[in-house]
Motif scaffolding. Sequence first.
Motif, mmCIF file in Angstrom:
data_model
loop_
_atom_site.group_PDB
_atom_site.id
_atom_site.type_symbol
_atom_site.label_atom_id
_atom_site.label_comp_id
_atom_site.label_asym_id
_atom_site.label_seq_id
_atom_site.Cartn_x
_atom_site.Cartn_y
_atom_site.Cartn_z
ATOM 1 N N ASP A 355 33.584 12.652 -2.824
ATOM 2 C CA ASP A 355 31.531 11.644 -2.924
ATOM 3 C C ASP A 355 32.491 10.438 -2.929
ATOM 4 O O ASP A 355 32.499 10.297 -4.215
ATOM 5 N N TYR A 356 32.474 9.618 -2.569
ATOM 6 C CA TYR A 356 32.955 8.651 -1.998
ATOM 7 C C TYR A 356 32.079 7.211 -3.474
ATOM 8 O O TYR A 356 32.281 6.894 -4.141
ATOM 9 N N ALA A 357 30.248 7.686 -3.636
ATOM 10 C CA ALA A 357 29.288 6.849 -4.056
ATOM 11 C C ALA A 357 30.301 7.543 -5.747
ATOM 12 O O ALA A 357 30.316 6.450 -6.616
ATOM 13 N N LEU A 358 30.057 8.659 -5.831
ATOM 14 C CA LEU A 358 30.573 9.174 -7.389
ATOM 15 C C LEU A 358 31.705 8.479 -7.517
ATOM 16 O O LEU A 358 32.014 7.999 -9.359
ATOM 17 N N GLY A 359 33.088 8.915 -6.893
ATOM 18 C CA GLY A 359 34.149 7.822 -7.108
ATOM 19 C C GLY A 359 34.169 6.664 -7.364
ATOM 20 O O GLY A 359 34.826 6.109 -8.113
ATOM 21 N N HIS A 360 33.185 5.474 -6.974
ATOM 22 C CA HIS A 360 33.101 4.686 -6.546
ATOM 23 C C HIS A 360 32.626 3.794 -8.220
ATOM 24 O O HIS A 360 33.381 2.965 -9.181
ATOM 25 N N MET A 361 31.977 4.901 -8.581
ATOM 26 C CA MET A 361 31.397 4.769 -9.890
ATOM 27 C C MET A 361 32.149 5.371 -11.371
ATOM 28 O O MET A 361 31.991 3.960 -12.216
ATOM 29 N N TRP A 362 32.687 5.960 -11.433
ATOM 30 C CA TRP A 362 33.504 5.707 -12.266
ATOM 31 C C TRP A 362 34.931 5.416 -11.690
ATOM 32 O O TRP A 362 35.339 4.924 -13.112
ATOM 33 N N LEU A 363 35.620 4.371 -11.078
ATOM 34 C CA LEU A 363 36.099 3.352 -10.531
ATOM 35 C C LEU A 363 35.021 1.790 -12.330
ATOM 36 O O LEU A 363 36.341 1.223 -12.577
ATOM 37 N N ILE A 364 33.912 1.945 -11.162
ATOM 38 C CA ILE A 364 33.638 0.968 -11.994
ATOM 39 C C ILE A 364 33.407 0.713 -13.273
ATOM 40 O O ILE A 364 34.167 -0.341 -13.939
ATOM 41 N N LEU A 365 33.157 2.073 -14.073
ATOM 42 C CA LEU A 365 33.299 2.471 -15.070
ATOM 43 C C LEU A 365 34.470 2.054 -16.287
ATOM 44 O O LEU A 365 34.149 1.723 -17.483
ATOM 45 N N ALA A 366 35.718 2.366 -15.508
ATOM 46 C CA ALA A 366 36.943 2.617 -15.961
ATOM 47 C C ALA A 366 37.028 1.226 -16.176
ATOM 48 O O ALA A 366 37.890 0.289 -16.875
ATOM 49 N N GLY A 367 36.864 0.318 -14.821
ATOM 50 C CA GLY A 367 37.411 -0.828 -15.076
ATOM 51 C C GLY A 367 36.682 -1.753 -15.800
ATOM 52 O O GLY A 367 36.392 -2.667 -16.922
ATOM 53 N N THR A 368 34.781 -1.766 -16.525
ATOM 54 C CA THR A 368 34.539 -2.317 -17.637
ATOM 55 C C THR A 368 35.018 -1.689 -18.590
ATOM 56 O O THR A 368 34.962 -2.643 -19.612
ATOM 57 N N ALA A 369 35.835 -0.427 -18.827
ATOM 58 C CA ALA A 369 35.977 0.199 -19.798
ATOM 59 C C ALA A 369 37.294 -0.631 -20.552
ATOM 60 O O ALA A 369 37.600 -0.209 -21.724
ATOM 61 N N GLY A 370 38.320 -1.402 -19.286
ATOM 62 C CA GLY A 370 39.114 -1.859 -20.251
ATOM 63 C C GLY A 370 40.782 -2.134 -19.437
ATOM 64 O O GLY A 370 41.507 -2.352 -19.229
ATOM 65 N N MET A 371 40.082 -0.799 -18.322
ATOM 66 C CA MET A 371 41.149 -0.373 -17.189
ATOM 67 C C MET A 371 41.077 -1.652 -16.382
ATOM 68 O O MET A 371 40.909 -0.737 -15.254
ATOM 69 N N SER A 372 42.472 -2.221 -15.996
ATOM 70 C CA SER A 372 42.193 -3.973 -15.154
ATOM 71 C C SER A 372 42.909 -2.750 -13.100
ATOM 72 O O SER A 372 41.958 -3.317 -12.785
ATOM 73 N N ASP A 373 43.139 -2.242 -13.576
ATOM 74 C CA ASP A 373 43.481 -1.291 -12.909
ATOM 75 C C ASP A 373 42.939 -1.073 -11.416
ATOM 76 O O ASP A 373 43.043 -0.761 -10.285
ATOM 77 N N ALA A 374 42.003 -0.385 -12.148
ATOM 78 C CA ALA A 374 40.984 0.387 -11.577
ATOM 79 C C ALA A 374 39.905 -0.157 -10.695
ATOM 80 O O ALA A 374 39.763 0.041 -9.437
#
Length: 404
Positions: A355-374
Amino acid sequence: MTVARLLRGGAAAALIALALTGTAGAQDGARWDQLPVAALQQAAQSGSAEAQYALAMRYHNGREVLQNFAQAAELLQAAADQGQAAAQNRLGQYYFAGIGTPRDAALALKWLAAAAASGDAQFIYDYAAALENGADGTADSTRAAEFYAKAAELGLDDAIVSLGVLYQHGHGVEQDLGRARELYQGPASRGHARALNNLGLLYVRGDGVAQDYERAVGLFTKAAEQGLAVAMTNLAVMYENGFGVEMNEPLAVELYRKGGRGGDTGAGPQPVYDPRLAEPDTSEEGLRQMTQAARAGDPVAQFQMAWLLLNRQPAQFQDLQAAAGLLRQAAEAGLAPAMANLGLLYFDGRGVPQDYALGHMWLILAGTAGMSDAISISSELAARMTPEQISEAQQMAAQKTALK
């Protein structure tokens, strides 16, 4: 496989890829980039075009705010209307790719042309790429050549190479293989991957030069070492057939895989670990304590257990399922590396339905949570997605954030 299946590097996807990244031309406004989001928002609301552009790029990159291309597009429009060239260029890319806005070829060309009029070499190149690739449904190679030449005169290697491609194939200009070779040589000497690859093709085919397989191998190798997929494929052809190099079928297979041919490319991002966390203790006692902590709901222990499962060789399906479950619990608890790795599992369909949309959602949230690699990973993987899927992912991320 024969030499006839060698591919040339091109600029066909360059503008769409650029629309998903954070790069721009010379008018970025470094001082605005250092301001806190609140200060940028105040300045943008007061009508500062530079602040509007800088804030748009925060939303574009998901830096200190939740990534949102639609919000970025609104800010870009406001800045572009005031004549801010970088905003005009980025807005044109958005319209070209249908990112944050409906795809609109006419508006894409309008804004890209406005940005190019500023004289910035990158903006001129971006406009030329849109003309070459038919943003309005009909390619205009003649005008593309004109604008590539303008950017080339300003020293932009990408433009020099793209102009060389037009001369090589006689698109928009009279075919001139010698001129193409001259154009490739300068950027190639500076290590430009696409120039190295295209110059290698001339030597493979003997187009305007004496055929020289060994020299072609050297050029393809230098380009492949920079990660250029088409150069990896071209180099694979040389090893598979023994052209200019000793035949090496295992190496050819590996190069095809890395270049994106032959099934699973293995080129996607691998599981990522947060360097701020200690390495998991894999001793018998360490594993016992980790398991106990994970069962008690400790998100770090859940992530570390999932990490160990993902890195088993080979990882079994039940391992992937268990890892996905652990990552989901840790992600829901707000742990950024768990969010990032869960996103990767959704992109690849490993242990969870793809599920690309769910995958991208979690990566967006990871980046906002401070993980720059995401953030960089999500930009890379977004190239697989449609604009609609990207928009859906950003909406889901906003909804998930609003519920907390």
